[in-house]
Design a protein around this motif. Structure first.
Motif, PDB file in Angstrom:
ATOM      1  N   THR A  64       0.822  -1.206   0.000  1.00  0.00           N
ATOM      2  CA  THR A  64       0.000   0.000   0.000  1.00  0.00           C
ATOM      3  C   THR A  64       0.858   1.259   0.000  1.00  0.00           C
ATOM      4  OG1 THR A  64      -0.183   0.250   2.392  1.00  0.00           O
ATOM      5  CG2 THR A  64      -1.712  -1.258   1.350  1.00  0.00           C
ATOM      6  N   HIS A  65       0.167   2.391  -0.193  1.00  0.00           N
ATOM      7  CA  HIS A  65       0.842   3.692  -0.278  1.00  0.00           C
ATOM      8  C   HIS A  65       0.106   4.743   0.547  1.00  0.00           C
ATOM      9  CE1 HIS A  65       3.568   2.419  -3.534  1.00  0.00           C
ATOM     10  NE2 HIS A  65       2.537   1.740  -4.007  1.00  0.00           N
ATOM     11  N   SER A  66      -0.342   4.376   1.730  1.00  0.00           N
ATOM     12  CA  SER A  66      -1.156   5.285   2.539  1.00  0.00           C
ATOM     13  C   SER A  66      -0.351   6.078   3.562  1.00  0.00           C
ATOM     14  CB  SER A  66      -2.251   4.498   3.284  1.00  0.00           C
ATOM     15  OG  SER A  66      -3.176   3.933   2.405  1.00  0.00           O
ATOM     16  N   ASP A  67       0.965   5.984   3.533  1.00  0.00           N
ATOM     17  CA  ASP A  67       1.806   6.599   4.569  1.00  0.00           C
ATOM     18  C   ASP A  67       1.332   8.013   4.942  1.00  0.00           C
ATOM     19  OD1 ASP A  67       3.071   4.800   2.766  1.00  0.00           O
ATOM     20  OD2 ASP A  67       5.053   5.412   3.383  1.00  0.00           O
ATOM     21  N   ALA A  68       1.214   8.873   3.921  1.00  0.00           N
ATOM     22  CA  ALA A  68       0.875  10.271   4.161  1.00  0.00           C
ATOM     23  C   ALA A  68      -0.611  10.460   4.440  1.00  0.00           C
ATOM     24  CB  ALA A  68       1.293  11.122   2.966  1.00  0.00           C
ATOM     25  N   TYR A  69      -1.448   9.728   3.715  1.00  0.00           N
ATOM     26  CA  TYR A  69      -2.887   9.968   3.812  1.00  0.00           C
ATOM     27  C   TYR A  69      -3.476   9.501   5.139  1.00  0.00           C
ATOM     28  CZ  TYR A  69      -3.050  11.289  -1.139  1.00  0.00           C
ATOM     29  OH  TYR A  69      -2.880  11.922  -2.341  1.00  0.00           O
ATOM     30  N   LEU A  70      -2.779   8.651   5.877  1.00  0.00           N
ATOM     31  CA  LEU A  70      -3.250   8.280   7.208  1.00  0.00           C
ATOM     32  C   LEU A  70      -3.282   9.492   8.132  1.00  0.00           C
ATOM     33  CD1 LEU A  70      -1.454   4.856   7.722  1.00  0.00           C
ATOM     34  CD2 LEU A  70      -3.921   5.232   7.674  1.00  0.00           C
ATOM     35  N   VAL A  71      -2.460  10.480   7.849  1.00  0.00           N
ATOM     36  CA  VAL A  71      -2.466  11.720   8.628  1.00  0.00           C
ATOM     37  C   VAL A  71      -3.607  12.628   8.172  1.00  0.00           C
ATOM     38  CG1 VAL A  71      -1.127  13.794   9.182  1.00  0.00           C
ATOM     39  CG2 VAL A  71       0.018  11.572   9.043  1.00  0.00           C
ATOM     40  N   VAL A  72      -3.904  12.607   6.884  1.00  0.00           N
ATOM     41  CA  VAL A  72      -4.935  13.479   6.303  1.00  0.00           C
ATOM     42  C   VAL A  72      -6.346  12.962   6.590  1.00  0.00           C
ATOM     43  CG1 VAL A  72      -5.842  14.407   4.132  1.00  0.00           C
ATOM     44  CG2 VAL A  72      -3.371  14.207   4.469  1.00  0.00           C
ATOM     45  N   ARG A 116       0.630  20.044   7.482  1.00  0.00           N
ATOM     46  CA  ARG A 116       0.731  18.846   8.327  1.00  0.00           C
ATOM     47  C   ARG A 116       2.087  18.157   8.153  1.00  0.00           C
ATOM     48  NH1 ARG A 116      -4.156  18.083   5.641  1.00  0.00           N
ATOM     49  NH2 ARG A 116      -6.085  18.203   6.834  1.00  0.00           N
ATOM     50  N   LEU A 117       2.804  18.505   7.085  1.00  0.00           N
ATOM     51  CA  LEU A 117       4.071  17.853   6.769  1.00  0.00           C
ATOM     52  C   LEU A 117       5.178  18.468   7.622  1.00  0.00           C
ATOM     53  CD1 LEU A 117       5.670  15.878   5.093  1.00  0.00           C
ATOM     54  CD2 LEU A 117       5.706  17.519   3.226  1.00  0.00           C
ATOM     55  N   THR A 118       5.336  17.931   8.823  1.00  0.00           N
ATOM     56  CA  THR A 118       6.265  18.510   9.797  1.00  0.00           C
ATOM     57  C   THR A 118       7.419  17.584  10.170  1.00  0.00           C
ATOM     58  OG1 THR A 118       4.884  17.668  11.600  1.00  0.00           O
ATOM     59  CG2 THR A 118       4.428  19.907  10.823  1.00  0.00           C
ATOM     60  N   TRP A 119       7.387  16.341   9.705  1.00  0.00           N
ATOM     61  CA  TRP A 119       8.379  15.370  10.165  1.00  0.00           C
ATOM     62  C   TRP A 119       9.525  15.204   9.176  1.00  0.00           C
ATOM     63  CZ3 TRP A 119       3.442  14.058   8.486  1.00  0.00           C
ATOM     64  CH2 TRP A 119       3.379  13.385   7.260  1.00  0.00           C
ATOM     65  N   ARG A 120      10.634  14.679   9.687  1.00  0.00           N
ATOM     66  CA  ARG A 120      11.762  14.282   8.840  1.00  0.00           C
ATOM     67  C   ARG A 120      12.153  12.830   9.074  1.00  0.00           C
ATOM     68  NH1 ARG A 120      14.303  18.029   5.892  1.00  0.00           N
ATOM     69  NH2 ARG A 120      13.862  20.226   6.314  1.00  0.00           N
ATOM     70  N   THR A 121      12.034  12.376  10.289  1.00  0.00           N
ATOM     71  CA  THR A 121      12.449  11.016  10.648  1.00  0.00           C
ATOM     72  C   THR A 121      11.232  10.151  10.943  1.00  0.00           C
ATOM     73  OG1 THR A 121      12.558  11.462  13.009  1.00  0.00           O
ATOM     74  CG2 THR A 121      14.528  11.983  11.697  1.00  0.00           C
ATOM     75  N   LEU A 122      11.464   8.839  11.032  1.00  0.00           N
ATOM     76  CA  LEU A 122      10.369   7.931  11.369  1.00  0.00           C
ATOM     77  C   LEU A 122       9.859   8.194  12.774  1.00  0.00           C
ATOM     78  CD1 LEU A 122       8.505   5.627  10.685  1.00  0.00           C
ATOM     79  CD2 LEU A 122      10.331   4.011  11.230  1.00  0.00           C
ATOM     80  N   GLY A 123      10.759   8.529  13.685  1.00  0.00           N
ATOM     81  CA  GLY A 123      10.330   8.849  15.040  1.00  0.00           C
ATOM     82  C   GLY A 123       9.391  10.040  15.077  1.00  0.00           C
ATOM     83  N   ARG A 126       6.038   9.025  13.588  1.00  0.00           N
ATOM     84  CA  ARG A 126       5.274   8.229  14.558  1.00  0.00           C
ATOM     85  C   ARG A 126       4.467   9.143  15.483  1.00  0.00           C
ATOM     86  NH1 ARG A 126       5.699   3.084  16.653  1.00  0.00           N
ATOM     87  NH2 ARG A 126       7.651   2.703  15.526  1.00  0.00           N
ATOM     88  N   ALA A 127       5.092  10.226  15.953  1.00  0.00           N
ATOM     89  CA  ALA A 127       4.391  11.132  16.865  1.00  0.00           C
ATOM     90  C   ALA A 127       3.205  11.804  16.173  1.00  0.00           C
ATOM     91  CB  ALA A 127       5.368  12.186  17.391  1.00  0.00           C
ATOM     92  N   VAL A 128       3.387  12.222  14.911  1.00  0.00           N
ATOM     93  CA  VAL A 128       2.298  12.859  14.163  1.00  0.00           C
ATOM     94  C   VAL A 128       1.164  11.862  13.921  1.00  0.00           C
ATOM     95  CG1 VAL A 128       1.672  13.921  11.958  1.00  0.00           C
ATOM     96  CG2 VAL A 128       3.815  14.563  13.099  1.00  0.00           C
ATOM     97  N   LEU A 129       1.532  10.638  13.544  1.00  0.00           N
ATOM     98  CA  LEU A 129       0.521   9.622  13.255  1.00  0.00           C
ATOM     99  C   LEU A 129      -0.249   9.237  14.510  1.00  0.00           C
ATOM    100  CD1 LEU A 129      -0.611   7.859  10.963  1.00  0.00           C
ATOM    101  CD2 LEU A 129       1.005   6.085  11.666  1.00  0.00           C
ATOM    102  N   GLU A 130       0.432   9.090  15.613  1.00  0.00           N
ATOM    103  CA  GLU A 130      -0.251   8.744  16.857  1.00  0.00           C
ATOM    104  C   GLU A 130      -1.229   9.841  17.263  1.00  0.00           C
ATOM    105  OE1 GLU A 130       2.926   7.879  19.555  1.00  0.00           O
ATOM    106  OE2 GLU A 130       3.159   5.804  18.827  1.00  0.00           O
ATOM    107  N   ALA A 131      -0.866  11.100  17.013  1.00  0.00           N
ATOM    108  CA  ALA A 131      -1.776  12.203  17.326  1.00  0.00           C
ATOM    109  C   ALA A 131      -3.007  12.174  16.421  1.00  0.00           C
ATOM    110  CB  ALA A 131      -1.045  13.537  17.187  1.00  0.00           C
ATOM    111  N   ALA A 516      -8.359   3.014  16.662  1.00  0.00           N
ATOM    112  CA  ALA A 516      -7.346   2.447  17.549  1.00  0.00           C
ATOM    113  C   ALA A 516      -6.187   1.816  16.786  1.00  0.00           C
ATOM    114  CB  ALA A 516      -7.982   1.413  18.473  1.00  0.00           C
ATOM    115  N   GLY A 517      -5.982   2.240  15.523  1.00  0.00           N
ATOM    116  CA  GLY A 517      -4.865   1.709  14.756  1.00  0.00           C
ATOM    117  C   GLY A 517      -3.528   2.123  15.342  1.00  0.00           C
TER     118      GLY A 517
END
Length: 524
Positions: A64-72, A116-123, A126-131, A516-517
């Motif tokens: 899949t290619h949902s990396d970014a859209y999971l935030v949107v 919304r594009l504020t990250w550079r690293t996976l860490g 992770r924080a943006v996605l969890e929020a 709860a993903g």
């Protein structure tokens, strides 16, 4: 405690189905109870009536290619409604991390993410996605194209020794922060410029950490057999376990190669160097329209492409080379567009559009569309054989992979014109595999437990005590895709309820708002 009562349980292992109840407690399965067996001691229970339904593990989308859209759009509606509870993201060499240097996310991701594009690293991601609290679980791979553009940029050249060291460092950091391995997209910018030694060095880095490798190979058509050899040799030399992404024989001239392709992959599996492959249940690929550009015109990605299209002489040269390519334009349809003038073309073939535009050629039309869309136009390529698709899906080592990011019929994602696989991969995969005579239990296994085992996703994909409570209730006779190439924003039918980590996310046609993903971490 939740009791899913009275359903037919298909547990994801391939074992025979049986009537019974599934009990959930917190984020885990507390018990799987066959009909007639005693239930655990009474507790206060919420009951979900599964009479007449299958109860299965949540489906796992292998590509899949949902990396970014999971935030949107964290509700992930196109995925949830087809029963997907876990996605494997970062595919085809493109991932949301790491993001340094010249690295840019794909144009559709970047345009929609905005601030919304504020990250550079996976860490940081992770924080943006969890929020955002996504509805589905996600497994994050690290894309070679993203690594390369972070260090080398988009230049069409080999990486230097220092640049290779920097790529290794960034990959190692991402794996330390929870990345599952490396992916490549060796037909795309800038990964296509990488020599085999570059990919091998990165694969060695991933292998040392127990990571996996998934690849959109250098060729899926004229040189597909050689491309499979390259993947197998990489796995031999590095010890990494390799998955071939969205297996196909692209282009009519290559359809007769299917038996040799399947034999070569099975030989690699028998040797222990290849894991297998995934596939979407359609005969059209979906990618960017600019892949029809000649190589020189595509170098440097969208910004450089737009600059060339703005130069009349270069634009004329690009159009002439497209026209000389010999491509059958009845097999290329316009997908998602951005400029209002291009919306009328969505879902139509280049040949169909040209029939109403005398004097225009495929090359001039494509250049005009791409120039207005700033080289962000999507397209569908009908280059595959239905008979070959059946041969591929008949193989027990083929897993379902949508090759699509999540979508929604509303909001910013609703303005796009995606491939129907974004909404309907799972019901179509189930329908087509069952039509080949594959038993229900085995088909479900390939959509659940087999994916979890191949990618090392612990305690998911099967229904047993102690497993994570990703559980579906669905009606087999009503489970079907409704999305089409002309009307892609259409939910699949048949899903009654979806639990993700024990939380009821979807029920009887309604998104509950409870999500709860999780961004899953590998067990190494």
């Amino acid at each position: 405690m939740v009791r899913i009562a009275g359903g037919t349980i298909v547990d994801g292992t391939g074992a025979p189905a049986f009537p019974g109840d599934v009990l959930l407690s917190g984020d885990r399965i507390a018990a799987v109870v066959p009909q007639g067996a005693p239930l655990p001691p009474d507790e206060a229970c919420e009951t979900v009536d599964a009479t007449g339904c299958l109860v299965t593990p949540g489906f796992i989308d292998a590509h899949t290619h949902s990396d970014a859209y999971l935030v949107v759009e964290p509700e992930a509606p196109s995925k949830i409604t087809q029963g997907i509870t876990t996605e494997i993201n970062g595919q085809c060499g493109g991932s949301v991390v790491p993001r340094f240097g010249e690295a840019r996310l794909s144009s559709d991701w970047a345009s929609i993410l905005g601030d919304r594009l504020t990250w550079r690293t996976l860490g940081e991601y992770r924080a943006v996605l969890e929020a955002a609290r996504p509805a589905v679980n996600t497994v994050q791979f690290i894309g070679h194209n993203t690594l390369r553009s972070s260090v080398v940029g988009y230049a069409g050249r080999a990486a230097t020794a220092d640049e290779l060291k920097r790529m290794v460092y960034l990959l190692d950091q991402a794996l330390e922060e929870g990345g599952w391995g490396l992916t490549t997209g060796l037909i795309y910018q800038p990964g296509k410029y990488a020599a085999p030694d570059e990919v091998r060095l990165l694969a060695q880095t991933a292998a040392r950490r127990g990571g996996l490798y998934a690849t959109h190979m250098r060729s899926e058509g004229d040189h597909i057999l050689e491309a499979i050899d390259e993947v197998a040799e990489l796995a031999r030399q590095t010890g990494i376990r390799a998955e071939i992404s969205h297996l196909k024989t692209s282009g009519r001239a290559n359809w007769p190669k299917i038996d040799a392709v399947l034999e070569k992959i099975e030989a690699g599996m028998a040797e222990g160097v290849l894991l297998g492959s995934d596939r979407y249940p359609y005969c059209a690929a979906g990618t960017d329209l600019d892949v029809v550009f000649p190589d020189w015109a595509g170098e440097g990605a969208a910004k450089a492409e737009c600059a060339r299209l703005a130069d009349p002489a270069l634009r004329a040269r690009i159009a002439a080379e497209i026209d000389a390519s010999g491509r059958d334009w009845t097999t290329v349809r316009i997908g998602g567009t951005w400029h209002p003038d291009n919306k009328e073309f969505c879902g139509r073939s280049i040949a169909d559009i040209l029939s109403g535009r005398p004097g225009e050629t495929a090359g001039t039309l494509i250049c005009a569309i791409l120039a207005k869309d700033l080289c962000r136009t999507g397209a569908f390529f009908f280059s595959m054989s239905e008979a070959n698709l059946d041969k591929i899906l008949a193989k027990p080592w083929i897993l379902p992979g949508s090759d699509a990011s999540l979508r929604a019929p509303w909001g910013p994602l609703g303005a796009d014109h995606p491939h129907p696989r974004a909404y309907a991969t799972m019901p179509e995969f189930y329908r087509r595999v069952r039509a080949l005579g594959v038993p229900r239990e085995e088909t479900v296994r390939r959509m659940t437990g087999a994916v979890a085992r191949r990618f090392g996703i612990a305690d998911r994909g099967e229904l047993h005590r102690g497993a994570f409570a990703d559980v579906l209730v669905w009606r087999e006779d009503a489970f079907r895709g409704t999305a089409t190439y002309l009307n892609p924003h259409s939910f699949s039918t048949g899903l009654v309820a979806s639990f993700v980590n024990g939380v009821l996310t979807y029920s009887h046609g309604t998104f509950t708002g409870h999500r709860a993903g999780r961004l899953l971490s590998p067990s190494r």
